[in-house]
Design a protein around this motif. Sequence first.
Motif, PDB file in Angstrom:
ATOM      1  N   PRO A 372       0.833  -1.214   0.000  1.00  0.00           N
ATOM      2  CA  PRO A 372       0.000   0.000   0.000  1.00  0.00           C
ATOM      3  C   PRO A 372       0.860   1.254   0.000  1.00  0.00           C
ATOM      4  N   VAL A 373       0.306   2.349  -0.440  1.00  0.00           N
ATOM      5  CA  VAL A 373       1.019   3.622  -0.468  1.00  0.00           C
ATOM      6  C   VAL A 373       0.929   4.257   0.914  1.00  0.00           C
ATOM      7  N   PRO A 374       2.053   4.593   1.528  1.00  0.00           N
ATOM      8  CA  PRO A 374       2.027   5.188   2.873  1.00  0.00           C
ATOM      9  C   PRO A 374       1.223   6.487   2.902  1.00  0.00           C
ATOM     10  N   GLY A 375       0.368   6.621   3.904  1.00  0.00           N
ATOM     11  CA  GLY A 375      -0.400   7.843   4.079  1.00  0.00           C
ATOM     12  C   GLY A 375      -1.630   7.949   3.209  1.00  0.00           C
ATOM     13  N   VAL A 376      -1.892   6.928   2.391  1.00  0.00           N
ATOM     14  CA  VAL A 376      -3.080   6.942   1.526  1.00  0.00           C
ATOM     15  C   VAL A 376      -3.919   5.713   1.873  1.00  0.00           C
ATOM     16  N   PRO A 377      -5.062   5.884   2.489  1.00  0.00           N
ATOM     17  CA  PRO A 377      -5.859   4.728   2.904  1.00  0.00           C
ATOM     18  C   PRO A 377      -6.420   3.957   1.715  1.00  0.00           C
ATOM     19  N   GLY A 378      -6.447   2.632   1.857  1.00  0.00           N
ATOM     20  CA  GLY A 378      -7.045   1.787   0.836  1.00  0.00           C
ATOM     21  C   GLY A 378      -6.135   1.580  -0.355  1.00  0.00           C
ATOM     22  N   VAL A 379      -6.591   0.745  -1.286  1.00  0.00           N
ATOM     23  CA  VAL A 379      -5.839   0.473  -2.506  1.00  0.00           C
ATOM     24  C   VAL A 379      -6.734   0.553  -3.741  1.00  0.00           C
ATOM     25  N   CYS A 380      -7.995   0.932  -3.560  1.00  0.00           N
ATOM     26  CA  CYS A 380      -8.917   0.905  -4.691  1.00  0.00           C
ATOM     27  C   CYS A 380     -10.040   1.910  -4.478  1.00  0.00           C
TER      28      CYS A 380
END
Length: 622
Positions: A372-380
């Motif tokens: 996952p991208v740090p600091g960005v919730p979720g993946v979709c």
Amino acid sequence: MSRPGQGVMMPVNGLGFPPQNVARVVVWEWLNEHSRWRPYTATVCHHIENVLKEDARGSVVLGQVDAQLVPYIIDLQSMHQFRQDTGTMRPVRRNFYDPSSAPGKGIVWEWENDGGAWTAYDMDICITIQNAYEKQHPWLDLSSLGFCYLIYFNSMSQMNRQTRRRRRLRRRLDLAYPLTVGSIPKSQSWPVGASSGQPCSCQQCLLVNSTRAASNAILASQRRKAPPAPPAPPPPQPPPGGPAGTLAVRPSATFAGAALWAAPAAGPAEPAQPPGASPRSPSAPSGAPTPGQNNLNRPGPQRATSVSARASIPPGVPALPVKNLNGTGPVHPALAGMTGILLCAAGLPVCLTRAPKPILHPPPVSKSDVKPVPGVPGVCRKTKKKHLKKSKNPEDVVRRYMQKVKNPPDEDCTICMERLVTASGYEGVLRHKGVRPELVGRLGRCGHMYHLLCLVAMYSNGNKDGSLQCPTCKAIYGEKTGTQPPGKMEFHLIPHSLPGFADTQTIRIVYDIPTGIQGPEHPNPGKKFTARGFPRHCYLPNNEKGRKVLRLLITAWERRLIFTIGTSNTTGESDTVVWNEIHHKTEFGSNLTGHGYPDASYLDNVLAELTAQGVSEAVAKA
């Protein structure tokens, strides 16, 4: 169905020939932008064969037998098709088939394209269809040739196995392709002076012969001046009966053995394959060389060989990169050709080199390496169909953002181009209760003034989402939303670095939008729209600014601002999903198309584009 065997390709200075005393049908073919060999018609092939018998070192003017091919000339020495008006080139080859096959009988199989015109199948596909037809098979699966199509002979139709779409096909009798027996003598280098044959008196042949005579004189003088060069190593020869994917490279005698490379460029425009088919030739694996190519063409994936090829260019000889097929590159082929002629005329050699292909995708990544991208919730993120806000009355929206002006200045309203002191140009065209045509208002933040009725008309013609955008300065009032069709946006980290960000991992964004039916907010409600090239992969560096751009792109996606439905700038197709006004980087390992890295100003530019769409960091955090 088993695939029919192709004739053995044995290159001799670019010209193939069949085994001794074996009859074969000759089919001349040219290489299109999808690396597929497309056959010339039987009439054109007979013309080429007739010229070949007279002078194997000459050139063939295709316009003499086909009016649609007037700009094209085939040079038998280099085995390339040359287009006179653009200066572009494509490799050609001389292929052989069994006399009992479809080309030997003059049978052509064609499919109907979107414009209602009939397009011939590639020759190997045509032979396969004819074999199945003769054996009275009810249907044929083309998956063995790399296409997801089924051929139904009872209904004479072709069906896409994925989309279930059907197209008509037909079997047509035409002139049989030329027949040859035995071998063809080896062609030699261009002689200095006139050809021994009687030249044609048409304008095209006179132009070609005069250009060739000048080139011969220049090359002869260069050979006299050049020091003796060591003999070039013999070119690799394919084994008899070997695979069609064998590459034959012959050394050029020009400029003391220097290898000359030229990129293939635009040839005759035609649908080169069944619609929706993979552009890769099914007869060769990914990255395999293409059969029949000689020293004037090199497949793009063979980058390892390019170093040794360039090493053979003499010191001081300028390398001129030729424009790629997809329209990118530093030099257009016609300009490259003219530059080469001028340099040669001045006694200077020039080598044409093929521009490298863009690196669109990173190396394969396992699922365990995707994070996952740090600091960005979720993946979709997913978007659904838009629900129109019927409560948004146009008059109420406009009045919310405007202040009434009692004494407007004597200047133009930039919407209707009438003076503000007179009535709106929409008087009599649009009527709203309580909106008099002479009323003028000022937008709150930017201060620009318009007729109230003009702004109501502009809003009614737009997305009607409750937001208003100033037509002069583009300032946005409210929350702007777009007309992006339903789809899915995924984002994650991959353990690879972008050019210019060596110590940083990469954020990969994957957009996926399926085909569907246009809604009331789209150009043609109720009509089907296409979605080409999905899923689309985009890339950002995993640093502070890259993550900021990602957060804003997620907001823009949720507001349906990334894509829209319109007309493609590259293909001209209408009613298809296209990028909106927010640029993305779709090239991972290079920047040959302008859509890759390194690009020092890209992140700042895309932040400005997002701001212009009303998407800012303050909004993303809200």
